[in-house]
Design a protein around this motif. Structure first.
Motif, PDB file in Angstrom:
ATOM      1  N   LEU A  15      23.514 -12.104  31.993  1.00 22.86           N
ATOM      2  CA  LEU A  15      23.152 -11.264  33.131  1.00 22.86           C
ATOM      3  C   LEU A  15      22.796  -9.875  32.610  1.00 22.86           C
ATOM      4  O   LEU A  15      21.682  -9.643  32.173  1.00 22.86           O
ATOM      5  CB  LEU A  15      24.304 -11.245  34.144  1.00 22.86           C
ATOM      6  CG  LEU A  15      24.683 -12.622  34.720  1.00 22.86           C
ATOM      7  CD1 LEU A  15      25.910 -12.527  35.612  1.00 22.86           C
ATOM      8  CD2 LEU A  15      23.525 -13.228  35.479  1.00 22.86           C
ATOM      9  N   ASN A  16      23.739  -8.955  32.609  1.00 19.26           N
ATOM     10  CA  ASN A  16      23.464  -7.645  32.020  1.00 19.26           C
ATOM     11  C   ASN A  16      23.112  -7.771  30.539  1.00 19.26           C
ATOM     12  O   ASN A  16      22.287  -7.010  30.015  1.00 19.26           O
ATOM     13  CB  ASN A  16      24.665  -6.726  32.199  1.00 19.26           C
ATOM     14  CG  ASN A  16      24.997  -6.482  33.656  1.00 19.26           C
ATOM     15  OD1 ASN A  16      25.517  -7.380  34.330  1.00 19.26           O
ATOM     16  ND2 ASN A  16      24.699  -5.296  34.151  1.00 19.26           N
TER      17      ASN A  16
ATOM     18  N   ASN B 154      21.562  -9.852  40.482  1.00 18.80           N
ATOM     19  CA  ASN B 154      22.842 -10.120  39.819  1.00 18.80           C
ATOM     20  C   ASN B 154      23.450  -8.884  39.165  1.00 18.80           C
ATOM     21  O   ASN B 154      24.561  -8.966  38.621  1.00 18.80           O
ATOM     22  CB  ASN B 154      22.671 -11.232  38.778  1.00 18.80           C
ATOM     23  CG  ASN B 154      22.646 -12.608  39.404  1.00 18.80           C
ATOM     24  OD1 ASN B 154      23.196 -12.824  40.476  1.00 18.80           O
ATOM     25  ND2 ASN B 154      22.003 -13.554  38.740  1.00 18.80           N
ATOM     26  N   GLN B 155      22.757  -7.755  39.216  1.00 20.57           N
ATOM     27  CA  GLN B 155      23.351  -6.516  38.719  1.00 20.57           C
ATOM     28  C   GLN B 155      24.607  -6.144  39.505  1.00 20.57           C
ATOM     29  O   GLN B 155      25.449  -5.392  39.013  1.00 20.57           O
ATOM     30  CB  GLN B 155      22.324  -5.384  38.806  1.00 20.57           C
ATOM     31  CG  GLN B 155      21.235  -5.434  37.743  1.00 20.57           C
ATOM     32  CD  GLN B 155      21.700  -4.891  36.408  1.00 20.57           C
ATOM     33  OE1 GLN B 155      22.395  -3.885  36.348  1.00 20.57           O
ATOM     34  NE2 GLN B 155      21.321  -5.542  35.326  1.00 20.57           N
TER      35      GLN B 155
ATOM     36  N   ASN C 264      21.760 -18.738  36.338  1.00 19.84           N
ATOM     37  CA  ASN C 264      21.471 -17.324  36.210  1.00 19.84           C
ATOM     38  C   ASN C 264      20.831 -17.026  34.860  1.00 19.84           C
ATOM     39  O   ASN C 264      20.849 -17.850  33.951  1.00 19.84           O
ATOM     40  CB  ASN C 264      22.762 -16.509  36.349  1.00 19.84           C
ATOM     41  CG  ASN C 264      23.289 -16.496  37.764  1.00 19.84           C
ATOM     42  OD1 ASN C 264      22.521 -16.397  38.722  1.00 19.84           O
ATOM     43  ND2 ASN C 264      24.596 -16.585  37.929  1.00 19.84           N
ATOM     44  N   GLY C 265      20.289 -15.831  34.733  1.00 15.36           N
ATOM     45  CA  GLY C 265      19.693 -15.425  33.469  1.00 15.36           C
ATOM     46  C   GLY C 265      18.233 -15.824  33.357  1.00 15.36           C
ATOM     47  O   GLY C 265      17.607 -16.250  34.328  1.00 15.36           O
TER      48      GLY C 265
ATOM     49  N   THR D  35      30.909 -13.682  38.574  1.00  6.66           N
ATOM     50  CA  THR D  35      31.548 -13.179  37.358  1.00  6.66           C
ATOM     51  C   THR D  35      33.033 -12.930  37.590  1.00  6.66           C
ATOM     52  O   THR D  35      33.879 -13.287  36.759  1.00  6.66           O
ATOM     53  CB  THR D  35      30.839 -11.894  36.886  1.00  6.66           C
ATOM     54  OG1 THR D  35      29.430 -12.127  36.850  1.00  6.66           O
ATOM     55  CG2 THR D  35      31.296 -11.502  35.489  1.00  6.66           C
TER      56      THR D  35
ATOM     57  N   ASN E 200      26.994  -8.142  40.173  1.00  6.71           N
ATOM     58  CA  ASN E 200      28.092  -9.041  39.807  1.00  6.71           C
ATOM     59  C   ASN E 200      29.114  -8.407  38.867  1.00  6.71           C
ATOM     60  O   ASN E 200      30.296  -8.769  38.892  1.00  6.71           O
ATOM     61  CB  ASN E 200      27.541 -10.307  39.130  1.00  6.71           C
ATOM     62  CG  ASN E 200      27.287 -11.424  40.113  1.00  6.71           C
ATOM     63  OD1 ASN E 200      27.506 -11.266  41.304  1.00  6.71           O
ATOM     64  ND2 ASN E 200      26.801 -12.539  39.621  1.00  6.71           N
TER      65      ASN E 200
ATOM     66  N   LEU F  13      17.690 -11.568  38.393  1.00 10.05           N
ATOM     67  CA  LEU F  13      18.468 -10.839  37.401  1.00 10.05           C
ATOM     68  C   LEU F  13      18.850  -9.452  37.929  1.00 10.05           C
ATOM     69  O   LEU F  13      19.955  -8.965  37.684  1.00 10.05           O
ATOM     70  CB  LEU F  13      17.667 -10.710  36.102  1.00 10.05           C
ATOM     71  CG  LEU F  13      18.412 -10.193  34.868  1.00 10.05           C
ATOM     72  CD1 LEU F  13      19.454 -11.197  34.406  1.00 10.05           C
ATOM     73  CD2 LEU F  13      17.431  -9.895  33.734  1.00 10.05           C
TER      74      LEU F  13
END
Length: 333
Positions: free
Chosen positions: A285-286, A184-185, A99-100, A270, A187, A181
């Motif tokens: 992520l965030n 993944n918001q 991720n990321g 997460t 998560n 990304l």
């Protein structure tokens, strides 16, 4: 083919089990009780892609030289994992499944003699217990590198992976990373509340917060000159709509994502880390949105507040009630 999988958690364990099922010789890295269970009983896969017990080789680091490697650790553990296995990775294709935004760049810097390509796993998987992983939602994996066409190494690795699970080599991998990304918001809110992703998106008040953080993240990407890739029904055009739409209209996108997840509760990676007492990837992520905003000389207050809430739950090991989350996020806006 002899394949190494560094990090046999939910995503890496799924890849390892499915590659074993189609006949590859797979070695995984793991630690503690997870490692002991894999050595004793095998790596057990269940869920959307069926059941399989993979009798894979396992150790804390790779013990034999592979022909292809998948790096599937958490983002914060990647550099250490690369260094531990570096002596076996020179000259190989290393597929960075993380991720990321920085995983592929970091791997390329640490492995100048390797061909590093990225991969985005869109399927949802859970690390149930030592030696057991389950796929809760089946979906594709996308491989590539950079802004142009996928390099030959990505195409070749895709052919290997696609024999075991749906995989595609894509152009504009950087844009696809940004789209992931945004995916993944969803998560963070399960990690804050302890609820499944479906339950958080099903709650009108929590969904509004997720939509606001998503809109903020999408705007940062566009301001950075990103052309978003097409993943999970999200396109550059749809995300342009999210960036300009009022929140009541933008909520159509997380609702669409909720429908795609199906009925099996999806905790998100997460929340899984929180439950295991491990550090989360929230800073990648965030937190990546906050960092990219700072590069542009601006702030991303909604994503920054969400990062702080996840870190609070990490520290206290206590989930926050929905009312408390709504009240604290109201102050941010």
């Amino acid at each position: 083919m002899r394949i190494g999988v560094i990090g046999a958690g939910a995503v890496g364990g799924t890849i390892a089990a499915l590659l074993d099922r189609v006949g590859h010789l797979v070695e995984v890295t793991a630690r503690g009780e997870h490692l002991e269970t894999i050595r004793r009983d095998g790596l057990r896969l269940s869920g959307a892609w069926g059941e399989h017990v993979a009798q894979v080789e396992a150790a804390e680091t790779l013990q034999a030289a592979p022909e292809l490697v998948f790096l599937c650790t958490k983002a914060q553990d990647a550099a250490a994992a690369i260094r531990e296995n570096q002596h076996l990775l020179a000259g190989l294709t290393v597929v960075v499944v993380q991720n990321g935004l920085n995983g592929l760049r970091q791997a390329a810097l640490l492995l100048p003699d390797s061909e590093c390509v990225g991969a985005l796993a869109l399927y949802a998987a859970s690390f149930l217990s030592p030696g057991r992983v389950s796929v809760t939602t089946a979906a594709n994996t996308y491989l590539g590198a950079g802004d142009g066409e996928p390099p030959a190494a990505a195409v070749a690795a895709t052919k290997v992976l696609d024999a075991a699970m749906p995989a595609f080599a894509v152009a504009n991998f950087t844009g696809s990373q940004w789209t992931k990304l945004i995916v993944n918001q969803i998560n963070a809110m399960p990690a804050i509340t302890g609820l499944s992703a479906q339950d958080t998106l099903g709650d009108r008040r929590l969904r509004r917060i997720v939509t606001a953080s998503m809109r903020e993240a999408v705007r940062v990407g566009f301001d950075a000159g990103v052309r978003y890739g097409s993943l999970q029904g999200l396109t550059n055009g749809i995300l342009r709509f999210v960036s300009i739409a009022p929140l009541w209209a933008g909520q159509l996108v997380p609702l669409m994502m909720k429908r795609r997840m199906g009925a099996t509760p999806n905790p998100g990676s997460t929340l899984q880390s929180i439950r295991r007492g491990q550090a989360t990837e929230i800073d990648y992520l965030n937190g990546a949105v906050v960092g990219e905003a700072h590069e542009l000389g601006r702030e991303a207050p909604i994503n920054a507040a969400i990062v702080d809430l996840v870190h609070e739950v990490e520290r206290t090991r206590a989930f926050l009630p929905t009312d408390a989350v709504v009240e604290r996020m109201r102050a941010v806006r």
